[in-house]
Each structure stands twice: as C-alpha cells, then as structure tokens.
Write a protein that holds these residues in place. Sequence first.
Motif, PDB file in Angstrom:
ATOM      1  N   ASP A   1       0.849  -1.192   0.000  1.00  0.00           N
ATOM      2  CA  ASP A   1       0.000   0.000   0.000  1.00  0.00           C
ATOM      3  C   ASP A   1       0.882   1.239   0.000  1.00  0.00           C
ATOM      4  OD1 ASP A   1      -2.350   1.418  -0.080  1.00  0.00           O
ATOM      5  OD2 ASP A   1      -2.887   1.101   2.022  1.00  0.00           O
ATOM      6  N   LEU A   2       0.368   2.295  -0.590  1.00  0.00           N
ATOM      7  CA  LEU A   2       1.017   3.606  -0.602  1.00  0.00           C
ATOM      8  C   LEU A   2      -0.006   4.656  -0.234  1.00  0.00           C
ATOM      9  CD1 LEU A   2       2.993   3.499  -4.001  1.00  0.00           C
ATOM     10  CD2 LEU A   2       4.015   3.400  -1.715  1.00  0.00           C
ATOM     11  N   LYS A   3       0.397   5.662   0.539  1.00  0.00           N
ATOM     12  CA  LYS A   3      -0.481   6.796   0.825  1.00  0.00           C
ATOM     13  C   LYS A   3       0.369   8.061   1.021  1.00  0.00           C
ATOM     14  CE  LYS A   3      -4.690   4.904   1.243  1.00  0.00           C
ATOM     15  NZ  LYS A   3      -4.371   3.502   1.160  1.00  0.00           N
ATOM     16  N   TRP A   4       0.013   9.131   0.296  1.00  0.00           N
ATOM     17  CA  TRP A   4       0.612  10.443   0.523  1.00  0.00           C
ATOM     18  C   TRP A   4      -0.060  11.089   1.731  1.00  0.00           C
ATOM     19  CZ3 TRP A   4       4.640  12.199  -2.499  1.00  0.00           C
ATOM     20  CH2 TRP A   4       4.814  11.625  -3.753  1.00  0.00           C
ATOM     21  N   CYS A   5       0.712  11.756   2.555  1.00  0.00           N
ATOM     22  CA  CYS A   5       0.127  12.588   3.598  1.00  0.00           C
ATOM     23  C   CYS A   5      -0.603  13.749   2.930  1.00  0.00           C
ATOM     24  CB  CYS A   5       1.217  13.099   4.542  1.00  0.00           C
ATOM     25  SG  CYS A   5       0.590  13.997   5.973  1.00  0.00           S
TER      26      CYS A   5
ATOM     27  N   LEU B   1       7.235  19.443   6.793  1.00  0.00           N
ATOM     28  CA  LEU B   1       8.447  20.253   6.564  1.00  0.00           C
ATOM     29  C   LEU B   1       8.420  20.856   5.163  1.00  0.00           C
ATOM     30  CD1 LEU B   1      11.130  17.961   8.260  1.00  0.00           C
ATOM     31  CD2 LEU B   1       9.937  19.941   9.233  1.00  0.00           C
ATOM     32  N   GLU B   2       7.199  21.288   4.759  1.00  0.00           N
ATOM     33  CA  GLU B   2       6.954  21.976   3.496  1.00  0.00           C
ATOM     34  C   GLU B   2       7.211  21.104   2.278  1.00  0.00           C
ATOM     35  OE1 GLU B   2       9.234  25.575   3.590  1.00  0.00           O
ATOM     36  OE2 GLU B   2       8.024  26.461   5.197  1.00  0.00           O
ATOM     37  N   ARG B   3       7.142  19.771   2.467  1.00  0.00           N
ATOM     38  CA  ARG B   3       7.363  18.849   1.357  1.00  0.00           C
ATOM     39  C   ARG B   3       6.302  17.742   1.375  1.00  0.00           C
ATOM     40  NH1 ARG B   3      12.597  19.467  -0.662  1.00  0.00           N
ATOM     41  NH2 ARG B   3      14.039  20.611   0.693  1.00  0.00           N
ATOM     42  N   PRO B   4       6.052  17.128   0.218  1.00  0.00           N
ATOM     43  CA  PRO B   4       5.171  15.954   0.200  1.00  0.00           C
ATOM     44  C   PRO B   4       5.851  14.780   0.907  1.00  0.00           C
ATOM     45  CG  PRO B   4       5.412  16.904  -2.003  1.00  0.00           C
ATOM     46  CD  PRO B   4       6.448  17.536  -1.141  1.00  0.00           C
ATOM     47  N   LEU B   5       5.041  13.960   1.599  1.00  0.00           N
ATOM     48  CA  LEU B   5       5.557  12.809   2.314  1.00  0.00           C
ATOM     49  C   LEU B   5       4.730  11.587   1.930  1.00  0.00           C
ATOM     50  CD1 LEU B   5       7.644  11.930   4.493  1.00  0.00           C
ATOM     51  CD2 LEU B   5       5.812  12.232   6.186  1.00  0.00           C
TER      52      LEU B   5
ATOM     53  N   HIS C   1       8.947   8.337   2.649  1.00  0.00           N
ATOM     54  CA  HIS C   1       9.806   8.974   1.664  1.00  0.00           C
ATOM     55  C   HIS C   1       9.329  10.403   1.457  1.00  0.00           C
ATOM     56  CE1 HIS C   1      10.506   4.706   0.839  1.00  0.00           C
ATOM     57  NE2 HIS C   1      11.613   5.056   0.199  1.00  0.00           N
ATOM     58  N   THR C   2      10.262  11.332   1.410  1.00  0.00           N
ATOM     59  CA  THR C   2       9.919  12.727   1.158  1.00  0.00           C
ATOM     60  C   THR C   2      10.346  13.109  -0.254  1.00  0.00           C
ATOM     61  OG1 THR C   2      10.066  14.985   2.030  1.00  0.00           O
ATOM     62  CG2 THR C   2      12.107  13.713   2.003  1.00  0.00           C
ATOM     63  N   PHE C   3       9.586  14.015  -0.850  1.00  0.00           N
ATOM     64  CA  PHE C   3       9.899  14.473  -2.206  1.00  0.00           C
ATOM     65  C   PHE C   3      10.822  15.678  -2.121  1.00  0.00           C
ATOM     66  CE2 PHE C   3       8.965  17.072  -5.994  1.00  0.00           C
ATOM     67  CZ  PHE C   3       9.269  16.143  -6.975  1.00  0.00           C
ATOM     68  N   ILE C   4      11.935  15.616  -2.841  1.00  0.00           N
ATOM     69  CA  ILE C   4      12.919  16.699  -2.812  1.00  0.00           C
ATOM     70  C   ILE C   4      13.170  17.209  -4.218  1.00  0.00           C
ATOM     71  CG2 ILE C   4      14.044  15.868  -0.700  1.00  0.00           C
ATOM     72  CD1 ILE C   4      16.223  14.665  -2.478  1.00  0.00           C
TER      73      ILE C   4
END
Length: 456
Positions: free
Chosen positions: A89-93, A98-102, A115-118
């Motif tokens: 399963d995957l879910k985005w917050c 911290l101002e980024r997608p998680l 995982h955070t998107f950078i």
Amino acid sequence: MDWNSRTRSLQVWDTELSADTVEWCPLPQWSHLLACGTYQLQKGEDNSAAECATPSRIGRLYLFQFRSQGSFTPPLTEIQRIDTPAILDLKWCHIPVLERPLLGMATACGEIQLHTFIETQHNSCGLEHVLSTELGPDRLVLSLDWSTGRGEGIDPRLVSSDSTGSLAVLSLGEASLTTVSQWKAHDFEAWISAFSYWDTQLIYSGGDDCKLKGWDLRMGFDFPTFASKRHSMGVCSIHSNPHREHILATGSYDENVLLWDERNMRQPLSETAVGGGVWRLKWNPVHKHLLLAACMHNDFHILHCQQALDGSEGPCPILASYILHNSLAYGADWSWLPLNSSASSLPQEAAPVSVTFPDLGGHLRIQYESPTASFDTSLEDDLGHYIPDHTPPPGKSSPPEPVPLPSTGENSAPLSCLLATCSFYDHMLHVWRWDWSPGKTEEEPGEETTEPPPTS
C-alpha cells in the motif's frame, strides 16, 4: 436530465513487476506527481512458492509526473524507480511535512517506510527515504492510512494493518516515526485499516474473518466499539468520506460496496453489487458523491452515491466503468490535478477493445487471490453453486436510473476527471480520463460511452 459519460485511455505503462497500488499526490503544488507500488513473489525452480519457508517478496516504487503536452506526447513521464521490499500500500500525507510531500509505504518485510519528495537546484527531483519503523517479525504490512484525510491537522498519524491481524497507530515526530499503540484486531489477515477523517480518535478495520470493526483510541483495545459481519466474506477496503461527516464506504470479497452512517453501524445505508471483490475504494477529492471502486475480477467502476446518502433506498448507480485492464484490478486513485473539459490537448485514444468469452458449457470457478499470495478463496461451494448468489454481476442487474450531475445549479457544467489504475498479473499502470456532461451526444470513434436508458 440526460447525460453522456465516457472513459478514455491516455497512457499505459508496463511496471514489469506486479502492480497493486497507485496514488496521486493530494498537495496542489505537487498534484502532478503519481506513485505506483509493485509486489512480486519470487518463486522456486518449480514455479512454486509454497515449498519455500521464507519466500522472497520484492517490489519497486515508481514516481511519475503527469504533463499534458500535446496530442502526440505521452503525458506520463517516469522520474524515478527505487527497488524496495514488496509494496502492499502507498499513501501520501494530505498536508505538507516540513513543506514537502511525504509518502508512506507498507511493505512485505513488516516495515512502514516514509519517503519525502525533494527538488534540487540542478532541476532534479525524486523521493528520498527518511524514516522507517518495523512493526514486528514475520508479518506483512497490508494497508496504511493518514489521519489527515480532510487536509487538516498539525499532528499527522498513521494507522496500519498487517498479516497477523494486528493494527498499529504511529505518531510522526520531527525525526521519528513512533508506534503509539499496537493490538490484535482480527483472527486472520487484517486487510485494511482507516481513520475516520472527522474524528481521528476513531479507527476502522476489516479482516479475512469477515468482520468490520470500529475502535476508539480513547477507550483502549480490549473490545471494539462495534463488530459487524454484514459482509459475508473478507473485508478488504474502507474509506471515510472527507466531504461529508459520518459517511463510510466499505468493500469485500463478497463483491458488494456498502455505505454506512458511522452513528448507526447496525445497518448500511446502501448495498451495491459490483460483480468483483472490492479491493480498494476512493472517494473523489472534490465531488462528495462519487466513489471509485477497484473490483478485482470485474474492472474499475465509478459509483454515484448521492441518492443513497440522501436517504433513498437501493444500490448506487454505476456511472462509468474502465474495462481495459486484463488482470486483477487492485490499485485505483483519483487525481487532484484540475482538468480542462476540452479534450483537444489529450493523446489520441486507441480503438475500443472488444472482449468475448467462449461458451464453456459449464460453471466457471472463480478464485480470489490476495496480493500476498497467502491464500486462495474459492467462490464455488462443493455443489458447484456460486457463493455470493445475492450478488449478480452488473451486466445482469437492473440498469442504473439517470441521476443529476454532482454539482449545483440548473445548468450543470461538464465534469472531467483524471484517474490512475493498476492491475496485478499483467503488471500494467493505466492513466485515463472520465468525462461526464449533460445532454446526449453522438458517440465518437475510439471512445467507450455509457448512457442511461430512455425515461418514459
């Protein structure tokens, strides 16, 4: 009001490994991002995993971006691929961290990974692993959900379910992911767990023991707040409606989608037969009455739930179906990316696919397989009777009645949605578009069109 509904395939992507989960990023600045997770059971030389005491399960995490760049340019571009343990399963917050997608990931090694998107100064971007928590040995994490489903909250939490029948609630700190509570919730696999987005002290779970349960984090875990066996087979999908308080959707191997009012879990508001085990349910991010269902052996369907939520009896009409996958329908999600109703900039869709089935002259045995390859469920009893006899496939049920568009005003504007779905054994990711507009139009070549029956 008459309406015209059509689904159109935009792009198909081979994920190489079996695809079972797909999620669009819900944050406006990054809504063009799409994550897809895969699951592959490594088999022995005899092509059997049963004799292996500890079968190897591998996976891959894909990250794509969607850009509509013209009629001859595929809109989906791969940004990154990461080899991982098998992903369930995957879910985005739903809020930035911290101002980024998680992105949260449930794995077959008993871990939840974040995982955070950078984005770098050199115009490169991708996901970076930041945190992991192991929930215990010899278990597969089967599902996860964030408490932030309404796009609110300052203390994001996760709930997960696993193959031992346990649930876990995790708290996200500045530099840690901590297990706050963990308890045995179901006798067999706990296929699904979910927050009530309106009261995040409430959690729902479903398992292979055919039970749907509720839990109140303030009351402990010795007993659930309720335990329902209204589903006749394993409960594998739950989603709280982020737009309308108290509304819950559940799905099961019994091939039914049930809608509930959380204040009365003794009897569902409606029951809709969709002709396939319901592995995932997703409410539309904007239109509160639209529900997307991934129906394993019977494709993907969009249900209109307004009449049921307003108190009318009867099943929810199926407005559209996407039938171009050739394997188990597992992953499904609506995009949060706004679309223009014009189709001029979209890729040319392929000619419609016609599928016919030979007359076998006997009863077809249907086997439901879990993505964990941990069990098979036969839907035929010893006498050869189909078990969910009360669940006729959509083609044999009464056609849906025409329903109003999910918007206000007499002159309803056309509705266009972007979706992504994935299927298991053919390891395919599809990105497709659904257009819905008032008034009947002539069917155009290369389009699959669904119209309601004429009214008297």
